[in-house]
Design a protein around this motif. Structure first.
Motif, short mmCIF file in Angstrom:
data_model
loop_
_atom_site.label_atom_id
_atom_site.label_comp_id
_atom_site.label_asym_id
_atom_site.label_seq_id
_atom_site.Cartn_x
_atom_site.Cartn_y
_atom_site.Cartn_z
N LYS A 69 -70.37 -98.00 38.69
CA LYS A 69 -70.55 -97.63 40.09
C LYS A 69 -70.35 -96.15 40.37
O LYS A 69 -70.44 -95.72 41.52
N GLY A 70 -70.05 -95.36 39.34
CA GLY A 70 -69.86 -93.93 39.54
C GLY A 70 -68.45 -93.59 39.97
O GLY A 70 -67.61 -94.46 40.17
N VAL A 71 -68.19 -92.28 40.09
CA VAL A 71 -66.85 -91.78 40.38
C VAL A 71 -66.69 -91.66 41.89
O VAL A 71 -67.49 -91.01 42.55
N SER A 72 -65.66 -92.28 42.43
CA SER A 72 -65.44 -92.30 43.88
C SER A 72 -64.49 -91.20 44.31
O SER A 72 -63.64 -90.74 43.54
N THR A 73 -64.61 -90.79 45.57
CA THR A 73 -63.64 -89.86 46.16
C THR A 73 -62.59 -90.61 46.98
O THR A 73 -61.72 -89.99 47.58
N ASP A 74 -62.68 -91.94 46.99
CA ASP A 74 -61.79 -92.77 47.81
C ASP A 74 -60.70 -93.40 46.94
O ASP A 74 -61.02 -94.19 46.04
N PRO A 75 -59.42 -93.03 47.17
CA PRO A 75 -58.34 -93.59 46.35
C PRO A 75 -58.27 -95.12 46.41
O PRO A 75 -57.66 -95.74 45.53
N GLY A 76 -58.91 -95.70 47.41
CA GLY A 76 -58.91 -97.16 47.49
C GLY A 76 -59.92 -97.83 46.57
O GLY A 76 -59.88 -99.04 46.37
N ALA A 174 -65.07 -93.11 50.94
CA ALA A 174 -66.43 -92.97 50.42
C ALA A 174 -67.42 -93.58 51.40
O ALA A 174 -67.37 -94.75 51.69
N GLY A 175 -68.30 -92.76 51.92
CA GLY A 175 -69.45 -93.30 52.63
C GLY A 175 -70.39 -93.91 51.61
O GLY A 175 -70.09 -93.91 50.41
N SER A 176 -71.49 -94.44 52.03
CA SER A 176 -72.40 -94.98 51.01
C SER A 176 -73.11 -93.81 50.33
O SER A 176 -73.65 -92.92 50.99
N PRO A 177 -73.06 -93.78 48.99
CA PRO A 177 -73.68 -92.67 48.26
C PRO A 177 -75.20 -92.75 48.38
O PRO A 177 -75.74 -93.81 48.66
#
Ligand code: MN
Length: 203
Positions: A69-76, A174-177
């Protein structure tokens, strides 16, 4: 503690007469000493399934994980990261099309790249990144074109890993990428479609 650079699995999986991927040498000198700071790269790979490949320089190779799913910016967001074979350092700027039928056949884009700073500790003391990975928990700071701030990789009992954003000023929900077909290379600003078209034009 540091393991020797070993690209045997990488070489075994590929026919370099048929893929334009860098071969890399098994014996290109000793691994860099020090705390383990180095380069990172995230490649978008449109293979049989579209996924991201996360790679960190350590011990003279790129330690690698497939991150569906790729690298997220959201710690959740706890992102599954499945370890794959070590890649040569030269792979860090590889963009192109791996021929259909070859291992990993499909288009590869450098989605993000930059330097990382190793923040890994054990019993309160800094340790090299390669040692942290052997122990199953590494922390590092990314300075990329797209990704910034602290991240941690943690190995689970089943051998898979989780890649998670740390809580810092660079964290954001994270918004939707964008769709992968709209993503652009950090190196060349090209889309997957443009990378494929350029390679067709070269043939
Ligand atoms: Mn891949």
């Amino acid at each position: 503690m540091a393991t020797r650079r070993d690209l045997a699995e990488y070489h075994r999986k590929r026919d370099f007469a048929r893929t334009g991927e860098p071969k890399g040498a098994n014996d290109a000198g000793p691994p860099r000493e020090g705390t383990g700071d180095g380069a990172f790269v995230v490649q978008l790979h449109e293979a049989s399934t579209t996924h991201f490949d996360f790679r960190l320089e350590a011990d003279g190779v790129l330690k690698s994980w497939a991150v569906p799913k790729g690298v997220s910016t959201d710690p959740g967001d706890k992102r599954l990261a499945v370890p794959t074979e070590d890649h040569p350092l030269e792979y860090g700027d590889f963009e192109g099309v791996i021929a259909a039928g070859e291992y990993g056949g499909g288009t590869v884009m450098v989605w993000d790249t930059g330097d990382y700073r190793n923040l890994s500790k054990r019993h309160g003391e800094p340790i090299p990144l390669a040692d942290a990975l052997e122990h199953g928990h590494a922390a590092f700071w990314l300075d990329g074109d797209k990704l910034h701030g602290g991240y941690a990789l943690t190995r689970l009992r089943d051998g898979a890993w989780l890649l998670v954003k740390e809580r810092d000023k660079h964290a954001s929900s994270a918004g939707s990428p964008p769709h992968p077909h709209r993503m652009r290379s950090a190196l060349t600003r090209r889309t997957l479609g443009q990378i494929a078209a350029d390679e067709d034009a070269e043939r």
